[in-house]
Design a protein around this motif. Structure first.
Motif, PDB file in Angstrom:
ATOM      1  N   PHE A  47       0.839  -1.195   0.000  1.00 37.95           N
ATOM      2  CA  PHE A  47       0.000   0.000   0.000  1.00 37.95           C
ATOM      3  C   PHE A  47       0.877   1.248   0.000  1.00 37.95           C
ATOM      4  O   PHE A  47       0.849   2.053  -0.929  1.00 37.95           O
ATOM      5  CB  PHE A  47      -0.935  -0.030   1.208  1.00 37.95           C
ATOM      6  CG  PHE A  47      -1.921   1.120   1.248  1.00 37.95           C
ATOM      7  CD1 PHE A  47      -2.379   1.699   0.082  1.00 37.95           C
ATOM      8  CD2 PHE A  47      -2.385   1.598   2.459  1.00 37.95           C
ATOM      9  CE1 PHE A  47      -3.294   2.754   0.121  1.00 37.95           C
ATOM     10  CE2 PHE A  47      -3.292   2.640   2.507  1.00 37.95           C
ATOM     11  CZ  PHE A  47      -3.751   3.218   1.347  1.00 37.95           C
ATOM     12  N   ALA A  48       1.689   1.422   1.029  1.00 44.04           N
ATOM     13  CA  ALA A  48       2.597   2.567   1.078  1.00 44.04           C
ATOM     14  C   ALA A  48       3.642   2.445  -0.025  1.00 44.04           C
ATOM     15  O   ALA A  48       4.236   1.389  -0.220  1.00 44.04           O
ATOM     16  CB  ALA A  48       3.287   2.635   2.440  1.00 44.04           C
ATOM     17  N   SER A  49       3.880   3.545  -0.741  1.00 41.07           N
ATOM     18  CA  SER A  49       4.857   3.496  -1.830  1.00 41.07           C
ATOM     19  C   SER A  49       6.262   3.225  -1.323  1.00 41.07           C
ATOM     20  O   SER A  49       7.064   2.591  -2.019  1.00 41.07           O
ATOM     21  CB  SER A  49       4.827   4.805  -2.620  1.00 41.07           C
ATOM     22  OG  SER A  49       3.680   4.874  -3.425  1.00 41.07           O
ATOM     23  N   SER A  50       6.582   3.697  -0.133  1.00 42.62           N
ATOM     24  CA  SER A  50       7.913   3.436   0.412  1.00 42.62           C
ATOM     25  C   SER A  50       8.113   1.941   0.629  1.00 42.62           C
ATOM     26  O   SER A  50       9.222   1.416   0.438  1.00 42.62           O
ATOM     27  CB  SER A  50       8.107   4.187   1.734  1.00 42.62           C
ATOM     28  OG  SER A  50       7.099   3.852   2.668  1.00 42.62           O
ATOM     29  N   VAL A  51       7.046   1.234   1.006  1.00 40.93           N
ATOM     30  CA  VAL A  51       7.142  -0.214   1.193  1.00 40.93           C
ATOM     31  C   VAL A  51       7.222  -0.919  -0.158  1.00 40.93           C
ATOM     32  O   VAL A  51       8.005  -1.856  -0.342  1.00 40.93           O
ATOM     33  CB  VAL A  51       5.956  -0.745   2.015  1.00 40.93           C
ATOM     34  CG1 VAL A  51       6.050  -2.256   2.196  1.00 40.93           C
ATOM     35  CG2 VAL A  51       5.899  -0.066   3.383  1.00 40.93           C
ATOM     36  N   SER A  52       6.420  -0.447  -1.120  1.00 44.81           N
ATOM     37  CA  SER A  52       6.482  -1.050  -2.455  1.00 44.81           C
ATOM     38  C   SER A  52       7.839  -0.831  -3.104  1.00 44.81           C
ATOM     39  O   SER A  52       8.335  -1.696  -3.838  1.00 44.81           O
ATOM     40  CB  SER A  52       5.375  -0.477  -3.350  1.00 44.81           C
ATOM     41  OG  SER A  52       4.111  -0.991  -2.992  1.00 44.81           O
ATOM     42  N   THR A  53       8.460   0.319  -2.833  1.00 48.70           N
ATOM     43  CA  THR A  53       9.803   0.572  -3.355  1.00 48.70           C
ATOM     44  C   THR A  53      10.782  -0.480  -2.845  1.00 48.70           C
ATOM     45  O   THR A  53      11.598  -1.019  -3.597  1.00 48.70           O
ATOM     46  CB  THR A  53      10.289   1.967  -2.938  1.00 48.70           C
ATOM     47  OG1 THR A  53       9.416   2.945  -3.488  1.00 48.70           O
ATOM     48  CG2 THR A  53      11.698   2.232  -3.416  1.00 48.70           C
ATOM     49  N   ALA A  54      10.685  -0.765  -1.548  1.00 54.50           N
ATOM     50  CA  ALA A  54      11.554  -1.793  -0.968  1.00 54.50           C
ATOM     51  C   ALA A  54      11.212  -3.177  -1.516  1.00 54.50           C
ATOM     52  O   ALA A  54      12.096  -3.977  -1.831  1.00 54.50           O
ATOM     53  CB  ALA A  54      11.427  -1.776   0.555  1.00 54.50           C
ATOM     54  N   ALA A  55       9.917  -3.441  -1.664  1.00 57.63           N
ATOM     55  CA  ALA A  55       9.485  -4.772  -2.102  1.00 57.63           C
ATOM     56  C   ALA A  55       9.845  -5.046  -3.563  1.00 57.63           C
ATOM     57  O   ALA A  55      10.273  -6.155  -3.903  1.00 57.63           O
ATOM     58  CB  ALA A  55       7.986  -4.920  -1.895  1.00 57.63           C
ATOM     59  N   VAL A  56       9.676  -4.047  -4.425  1.00 59.93           N
ATOM     60  CA  VAL A  56       9.920  -4.286  -5.850  1.00 59.93           C
ATOM     61  C   VAL A  56      11.403  -4.533  -6.120  1.00 59.93           C
ATOM     62  O   VAL A  56      11.761  -5.238  -7.067  1.00 59.93           O
ATOM     63  CB  VAL A  56       9.375  -3.125  -6.702  1.00 59.93           C
ATOM     64  CG1 VAL A  56      10.266  -1.893  -6.637  1.00 59.93           C
ATOM     65  CG2 VAL A  56       9.168  -3.565  -8.151  1.00 59.93           C
ATOM     66  N   SER A  57      12.261  -3.984  -5.265  1.00 60.27           N
ATOM     67  CA  SER A  57      13.698  -4.230  -5.443  1.00 60.27           C
ATOM     68  C   SER A  57      14.047  -5.686  -5.167  1.00 60.27           C
ATOM     69  O   SER A  57      15.082  -6.186  -5.610  1.00 60.27           O
ATOM     70  CB  SER A  57      14.508  -3.313  -4.524  1.00 60.27           C
ATOM     71  OG  SER A  57      14.322  -3.648  -3.157  1.00 60.27           O
ATOM     72  N   VAL A  58      13.179  -6.370  -4.425  1.00 59.96           N
ATOM     73  CA  VAL A  58      13.343  -7.807  -4.175  1.00 59.96           C
ATOM     74  C   VAL A  58      12.601  -8.614  -5.229  1.00 59.96           C
ATOM     75  O   VAL A  58      13.080  -9.648  -5.707  1.00 59.96           O
ATOM     76  CB  VAL A  58      12.826  -8.172  -2.767  1.00 59.96           C
ATOM     77  CG1 VAL A  58      12.918  -9.678  -2.527  1.00 59.96           C
ATOM     78  CG2 VAL A  58      13.594  -7.413  -1.692  1.00 59.96           C
ATOM     79  N   ALA A  59      11.423  -8.128  -5.615  1.00 59.35           N
ATOM     80  CA  ALA A  59      10.586  -8.871  -6.561  1.00 59.35           C
ATOM     81  C   ALA A  59      11.240  -9.021  -7.933  1.00 59.35           C
ATOM     82  O   ALA A  59      11.223 -10.112  -8.519  1.00 59.35           O
ATOM     83  CB  ALA A  59       9.231  -8.175  -6.694  1.00 59.35           C
TER      84      ALA A  59
END
Length: 437
Positions: free
Chosen positions: A127-139
């Motif tokens: 939901f939070a873009s800061s979390v998605s930023t971290a997650a997409v770097s792993v995905a």
């Protein structure tokens, strides 16, 4: 209901360039769910792992918990629906749920677990873009398809254009470039000439602030504190200094780009200082929760502090919305909250793309997201009907609960926005719609 038409002549491409990242009912799985707790906490909907395996990475705790808890129930509801009509590629779908805690570090850890231990093919989050930023770097390096139902940063578009995501990113909520256009136009329509801003100092807040400032100035408005922006620490507990600064300079309105937990403390502090009197409060999607007016509380006169506040939030008006609402009422009771339709659609795209690919991998899903969401196939809003057509070798164009969800080459969709207000009774109601086209 009158609609406000926001001109895209303001050049979305120009607005998005250089922006920093921006953000943004029952969290328990259905009774058939098997639970196992790790750190971050995770839940499997079934022990069958032969078929498609997906995850969710959404906040049930932290600053966005009040909205996240409304989103989480959509994904297991979708999985149960799909499994009841035959699953994907001949097998049942498995779901692993992780609480990202509205925290990039927890989100990265959760995404790492989902990608490397659970070996999911796709994830609904975050939901939070800061979390998605971290997650997409792993995905991306793990070739896991990440579809966010609420991360709205314009910079995701820029990064997608550069090829940073390699096709493993999409979202079912429109970028804040559009919401900034909508909110700035709304402020102009209301006659506000001088507006100041206060934002949470993270990807969501700063990105939205930059978008709004540029847009509002193009429309002839003045941002009072442009040279001294008020950005508060997401971990702060007191906000007296920020409240004084945000309301200084006699603005007509103050735009608050906030999260619910910290935002409620900020607004209480401003009220207690007496600086909110006569100033319109403008808000965004980060606090649009039925519990938020109560979090902010009532004044000494017994009235809700937020009474009369107005804001925007990505709306839901897709062909599948009515059936989604009926299913939610039948299975869970009540009505789905904010971003629940976007979460449902994100999960639907994962399963439909896997079926279209006849492949339960992230690569297969990634290569078929646009085919099932924005292609020339048969329009379909029922996910089971979509799966049936795909199994028969037909092409589909999924029309979701949140909207048409026509995912473009950058993983973006265009949506409409609801204009909402807080009544004297503390209830939130939608009073208008804003369309960025």
């Amino acid at each position: 209901m009158a609609k406000i038409r926001v001109s895209l002549a303001l050049s979305i491409a120009t607005l998005a360039s250089g922006f920093l990242l921006a953000a943004c009912e029952n969290p328990n799985p259905p009774s058939s769910t098997e639970s196992s707790t790790t750190s971050p906490s995770a839940t499997n909907t079934t022990s069958d792992t032969k078929g498609l395996k997906i995850g969710s990475l959404l906040p049930t705790t932290g600053d966005l918990a009040s909205i996240g808890q409304q989103m989480v129930g959509s994904v297991p509801l979708l999985v149960d629906t799909v499994n009841a009509c035959g699953g994907v590629n001949g097998e049942k779908v498995t779901l692993v749920q992780v609480d990202d805690q509205t925290d990039p570090k927890a989100g990265a850890a959760g995404m790492t677990k989902l990608a490397t231990l659970d070996k999911v093919a796709g994830v609904v989050g975050s939901f939070a873009s800061s979390v998605s930023t971290a997650a997409v770097s792993v995905a991306v390096p793990n070739k896991v398809m990440l579809i966010s139902p609420g991360s709205t940063s314009p910079v995701f578009t820029d990064k997608a254009k550069k090829g940073d995501f390699q096709g493993f990113w999409a979202r079912t909520a429109p970028p804040d470039t559009y919401q900034a256009l909508a909110l700035a136009q709304l402020a102009k329509k209301k006659g506000f000439k001088r507006v100041s801003t206060v934002v949470i100092n993270n990807d969501y807040g700063v990105g939205f602030e930059k978008a709004f400032v540029e847009t509002f100035e193009k429309l002839g408005g003045t941002v009072v504190n442009k040279d001294k922006p008020v950005r508060y620490d997401p971990k702060a507990q007191t906000f007296d200094t920020e409240a004084t600064a945000a309301f200084a300079g006699k603005p007509d309105a103050v735009l608050g780009v906030l999260y619910a937990e910290t935002g409620s403390l900020f607004l209480k502090a401003a009220y207690q200082q007496g600086v909110t009197k006569g100033v319109q409060i403008l808000l965004t999607d980060g606090v649009k929760s039925s519990t938020f007016p109560d979090q902010v509380g009532k004044g000494s006169d017994g009235k809700y502090i937020l009474s009369g506040a107005i804001g925007t939030v990505p709306g839901s008006s897709g062909p599948g919305l009515e059936n989604f609402n009926k299913l939610w009422q039948e299975k869970k009771g009540g009505s789905p909250g904010e971003y629940a339709p976007q979460s449902w659609d994100a999960a639907a795209l994962l399963v439909l793309a896997a079926q279209a690919a006849k492949d339960n991998t992230g690569v297969g899903i990634s290569s078929n997201i646009r085919e099932v969401s924005a292609g020339s196939g048969t329009p379909v809003s029922d996910v089971c009907e979509g799966l049936k057509l795909l199994k028969a070798g037909k092409q589909i164009n999924y029309q979701g609960a949140s909207g048409d969800v026509d995912v473009d080459a950058n993983g973006d969709v265009i949506g409409t926005y609801d204009v909402w207000t807080v009544g004297d009774d503390g209830k939130i109601k939608v009073i208008d719609k804003v369309s960025p086209k």
